[in-house]
Structures are given as structure tokens and as C-alpha cells.
Design a protein around this motif. Structure first.
Motif, PDB file in Angstrom:
ATOM      1  N   GLY A 116     -24.852  35.710  41.407  1.00 46.56           N
ATOM      2  CA  GLY A 116     -23.657  36.275  42.020  1.00 46.56           C
ATOM      3  C   GLY A 116     -22.767  37.013  41.047  1.00 46.56           C
ATOM      4  O   GLY A 116     -21.566  37.154  41.279  1.00 46.56           O
ATOM      5  N   GLY A 117     -23.333  37.460  39.937  1.00 43.78           N
ATOM      6  CA  GLY A 117     -22.556  38.262  38.995  1.00 43.78           C
ATOM      7  C   GLY A 117     -22.076  37.526  37.762  1.00 43.78           C
ATOM      8  O   GLY A 117     -21.514  38.134  36.857  1.00 43.78           O
ATOM      9  N   TRP A 118     -22.259  36.207  37.702  1.00 45.79           N
ATOM     10  CA  TRP A 118     -21.911  35.449  36.499  1.00 45.79           C
ATOM     11  C   TRP A 118     -23.092  35.565  35.531  1.00 45.79           C
ATOM     12  O   TRP A 118     -24.248  35.448  35.933  1.00 45.79           O
ATOM     13  CB  TRP A 118     -21.669  33.981  36.838  1.00 45.79           C
ATOM     14  CG  TRP A 118     -20.417  33.757  37.626  1.00 45.79           C
ATOM     15  CD1 TRP A 118     -20.278  33.825  38.978  1.00 45.79           C
ATOM     16  CD2 TRP A 118     -19.131  33.454  37.096  1.00 45.79           C
ATOM     17  NE1 TRP A 118     -18.976  33.579  39.320  1.00 45.79           N
ATOM     18  CE2 TRP A 118     -18.246  33.339  38.193  1.00 45.79           C
ATOM     19  CE3 TRP A 118     -18.630  33.259  35.810  1.00 45.79           C
ATOM     20  CZ2 TRP A 118     -16.901  33.045  38.042  1.00 45.79           C
ATOM     21  CZ3 TRP A 118     -17.288  32.960  35.660  1.00 45.79           C
ATOM     22  CH2 TRP A 118     -16.436  32.862  36.757  1.00 45.79           C
ATOM     23  N   THR A 119     -22.810  35.813  34.254  1.00 50.14           N
ATOM     24  CA  THR A 119     -23.874  35.920  33.258  1.00 50.14           C
ATOM     25  C   THR A 119     -23.784  34.751  32.292  1.00 50.14           C
ATOM     26  O   THR A 119     -22.693  34.322  31.916  1.00 50.14           O
ATOM     27  CB  THR A 119     -23.772  37.235  32.465  1.00 50.14           C
ATOM     28  OG1 THR A 119     -22.496  37.310  31.847  1.00 50.14           O
ATOM     29  CG2 THR A 119     -23.950  38.431  33.379  1.00 50.14           C
ATOM     30  N   GLU A 120     -24.952  34.236  31.923  1.00 50.01           N
ATOM     31  CA  GLU A 120     -24.965  33.117  30.977  1.00 50.01           C
ATOM     32  C   GLU A 120     -24.606  33.625  29.589  1.00 50.01           C
ATOM     33  O   GLU A 120     -25.145  34.612  29.117  1.00 50.01           O
ATOM     34  CB  GLU A 120     -26.318  32.415  30.977  1.00 50.01           C
ATOM     35  CG  GLU A 120     -26.526  31.608  32.249  1.00 50.01           C
ATOM     36  CD  GLU A 120     -27.646  30.598  32.160  1.00 50.01           C
ATOM     37  OE1 GLU A 120     -27.805  29.938  31.104  1.00 50.01           O
ATOM     38  OE2 GLU A 120     -28.363  30.468  33.161  1.00 50.01           O
ATOM     39  N   GLY A 121     -23.677  32.932  28.957  1.00 51.54           N
ATOM     40  CA  GLY A 121     -23.194  33.302  27.629  1.00 51.54           C
ATOM     41  C   GLY A 121     -23.867  32.488  26.546  1.00 51.54           C
ATOM     42  O   GLY A 121     -23.216  31.724  25.861  1.00 51.54           O
ATOM     43  N   GLY A 122     -25.163  32.611  26.433  1.00 49.19           N
ATOM     44  CA  GLY A 122     -25.892  31.872  25.402  1.00 49.19           C
ATOM     45  C   GLY A 122     -26.791  30.823  26.028  1.00 49.19           C
ATOM     46  O   GLY A 122     -26.820  30.642  27.238  1.00 49.19           O
ATOM     47  N   PRO A 123     -27.516  30.105  25.184  1.00 42.15           N
ATOM     48  CA  PRO A 123     -28.517  29.168  25.687  1.00 42.15           C
ATOM     49  C   PRO A 123     -27.929  27.874  26.270  1.00 42.15           C
ATOM     50  O   PRO A 123     -28.629  27.126  26.910  1.00 42.15           O
ATOM     51  CB  PRO A 123     -29.357  28.854  24.450  1.00 42.15           C
ATOM     52  CG  PRO A 123     -28.417  29.055  23.308  1.00 42.15           C
ATOM     53  CD  PRO A 123     -27.510  30.180  23.737  1.00 42.15           C
ATOM     54  N   LYS A 133     -23.302  24.667  30.090  1.00 39.54           N
ATOM     55  CA  LYS A 133     -23.627  26.094  30.059  1.00 39.54           C
ATOM     56  C   LYS A 133     -22.344  26.891  30.240  1.00 39.54           C
ATOM     57  O   LYS A 133     -21.444  26.479  30.962  1.00 39.54           O
ATOM     58  CB  LYS A 133     -24.618  26.458  31.155  1.00 39.54           C
ATOM     59  CG  LYS A 133     -25.984  25.836  30.950  1.00 39.54           C
ATOM     60  CD  LYS A 133     -26.980  26.302  31.963  1.00 39.54           C
ATOM     61  CE  LYS A 133     -28.339  25.663  31.654  1.00 39.54           C
ATOM     62  NZ  LYS A 133     -29.377  26.179  32.522  1.00 39.54           N
ATOM     63  N   THR A 134     -22.289  28.039  29.581  1.00 40.20           N
ATOM     64  CA  THR A 134     -21.162  28.947  29.733  1.00 40.20           C
ATOM     65  C   THR A 134     -21.607  30.145  30.554  1.00 40.20           C
ATOM     66  O   THR A 134     -22.631  30.756  30.258  1.00 40.20           O
ATOM     67  CB  THR A 134     -20.656  29.436  28.356  1.00 40.20           C
ATOM     68  OG1 THR A 134     -20.272  28.306  27.568  1.00 40.20           O
ATOM     69  CG2 THR A 134     -19.481  30.376  28.512  1.00 40.20           C
ATOM     70  N   LEU A 135     -20.815  30.447  31.575  1.00 43.71           N
ATOM     71  CA  LEU A 135     -21.063  31.615  32.409  1.00 43.71           C
ATOM     72  C   LEU A 135     -19.828  32.506  32.315  1.00 43.71           C
ATOM     73  O   LEU A 135     -18.705  32.004  32.220  1.00 43.71           O
ATOM     74  CB  LEU A 135     -21.302  31.207  33.863  1.00 43.71           C
ATOM     75  CG  LEU A 135     -22.469  30.251  34.102  1.00 43.71           C
ATOM     76  CD1 LEU A 135     -22.397  29.650  35.490  1.00 43.71           C
ATOM     77  CD2 LEU A 135     -23.787  30.965  33.916  1.00 43.71           C
ATOM     78  N   ASN A 136     -20.025  33.809  32.332  1.00 50.40           N
ATOM     79  CA  ASN A 136     -18.916  34.756  32.210  1.00 50.40           C
ATOM     80  C   ASN A 136     -18.940  35.762  33.342  1.00 50.40           C
ATOM     81  O   ASN A 136     -20.000  36.208  33.770  1.00 50.40           O
ATOM     82  CB  ASN A 136     -19.015  35.516  30.883  1.00 50.40           C
ATOM     83  CG  ASN A 136     -18.966  34.577  29.700  1.00 50.40           C
ATOM     84  OD1 ASN A 136     -17.979  33.921  29.458  1.00 50.40           O
ATOM     85  ND2 ASN A 136     -20.074  34.497  28.970  1.00 50.40           N
ATOM     86  N   LYS A 137     -17.735  36.111  33.803  1.00 51.52           N
ATOM     87  CA  LYS A 137     -17.597  37.152  34.816  1.00 51.52           C
ATOM     88  C   LYS A 137     -16.224  37.777  34.621  1.00 51.52           C
ATOM     89  O   LYS A 137     -15.205  37.093  34.729  1.00 51.52           O
ATOM     90  CB  LYS A 137     -17.725  36.572  36.218  1.00 51.52           C
ATOM     91  CG  LYS A 137     -17.705  37.622  37.318  1.00 51.52           C
ATOM     92  CD  LYS A 137     -17.984  36.967  38.658  1.00 51.52           C
ATOM     93  CE  LYS A 137     -18.234  38.004  39.725  1.00 51.52           C
ATOM     94  NZ  LYS A 137     -18.575  37.374  41.009  1.00 51.52           N
TER      95      LYS A 137
END
Length: 180
Positions: A116-123, A133-137
Motif C-alpha cells: 500500500g505504498g509503505w517501503t521497508e527501510g532496511g532488513p 521492521k521499519t516502514l516509510n511513507k
């Protein structure tokens, strides 16, 4: 009582990791996505995010939709976000005991958010039964955490808006709550 202590400890870890300058906390939209949230709400362009960014209500709706579709219900027994930070922070805790398989539901929630547009910010971080987990939007960073051990499971999603205005509010809140 024992579960409450674990919940408090896990929340402290997540909040520490999710702090203003944490990984992904630069406010940069790491995935380059400028898509709007599921509700279509945005706060408009931001110098920190470089594009459209959802507001707190939209972030909360996205988490709620993804988590409930994955089999979670919200545990509303915990403390909410302080009144002065509600435009800059979202906290959503699952009642993991009601989920058939908290780990699968956690993974499905993260997968839905990523689609839905959130991108994972690393492993992410995996250690001793915990996954963060870090997700960025846009200007938002979301810490998705799953803490599980024998007898308990805690799943939390804590989002923070990393605009300069919100960082100032977070700092002011920290100062206000410092112990003398």
C-alpha cells in the motif's frame, strides 16, 4: 500482572527504537512513493519528505485495515498517544491472544502495508523471538514489532511523522516529562 510488565517493557523498546532520529527517521521517502493513503488524505508536499505524505488519521486507518484483514483486533487497554502528539504519532497494539497465529498475522500486516505504498527501510531486526521492521511513507516512519515468547505475544505498530514541526513537538514533550 506479568503480561503487563512484558507489554510495558516491549513498548519501551519500540518507543526507544522509534524515537525521532531512528532508522528511517530522516523523513526521506526511501521508496520514492508519492502515492496517497488508502483514504486519499495527504498533508501535501513537505520539505522533509519531498512529496505527498499521509496525516495521522490516514496512517491509523491504513494500519487498522491491514491488521484487521490479517486477523488482528485492536487491544485498546494500553495507553494512547499523548493529546499534544496525536497529529504526529500513531500507536496501534494488537490483541495478539485473539489471533489464530500472531506471527502469520504480523507478516501479513507488514506485507499489506508494503503493498500500500509503505517501503521497508532496511532488513529489520530479529532477536530472541522479537522482530522489528521499519516502514516509510512520505514523512512517516512506522515501527512494526512482533514480540513473542512462551506464553505471550505482543504486536505493535507505532508511526511517527518526522517533519521538523513534529520533531519539535516530540522534544517539547520529552522536556515536559523529564523527572527533576
Amino acid at each position: 500482572m506479568r503480561k503487563a510488565k512484558w507489554v510495558a517493557a516491549a513498548a519501551g523498546v519500540v518507543l526507544l527504537v522509534a524515537g525521532c532520529g531512528g532508522e528511517g527517521g530522516s523523513g526521506k521517502n526511501k521508496g520514492g512513493s508519492s502515492s496517497e493513503s488508502a483514504t486519499g488524505s495527504t498533508t501535501g508536499g513537505s520539505e522533509a519528505g519531498g512529496g505527498d505524505s499521509p496525516d495521522a488519521a490516514a496512517v491509523e486507518k491504513e494500519i487498522e485495515a491491514a491488521a484487521t484483514a490479517a486477523g488482528f483486533v485492536q487491544d485498546s487497554s494500553g495507553k494512547g498517544v499523548p493529546e499534544g502528539l496525536k497529529t504526529c504519532m500513531v500507536s496501534w497494539t494488537a490483541d495478539a491472544e485473539k489471533a489464530a497465529d500472531p506471527k502469520k498475522s504480523y507478516d501479513a500486516t507488514v506485507k499489506t502495508l508494503s503493498g500500500g505504498g509503505w517501503t521497508e527501510g532496511g532488513p529489520g531486526t530479529e532477536q530472541a523471538g522479537s522482530t522489528i521492521k521499519t516502514l516509510n511513507k512520505g514523512t512517516w516512519s512506522l515501527k512494526a514489532s512482533n514480540h513473542g515468547a512462551t506464553g505471550f505475544s505482543i504486536v505493535m505498530f507505532i508511526g511517527t511523522d518526522n517533519t521538523p514541526q513534529c520533531e519539535a513537538l516530540f522534544k517539547a514533550d520529552l522536556e515536559k516529562n523529564k523527572k527533576p
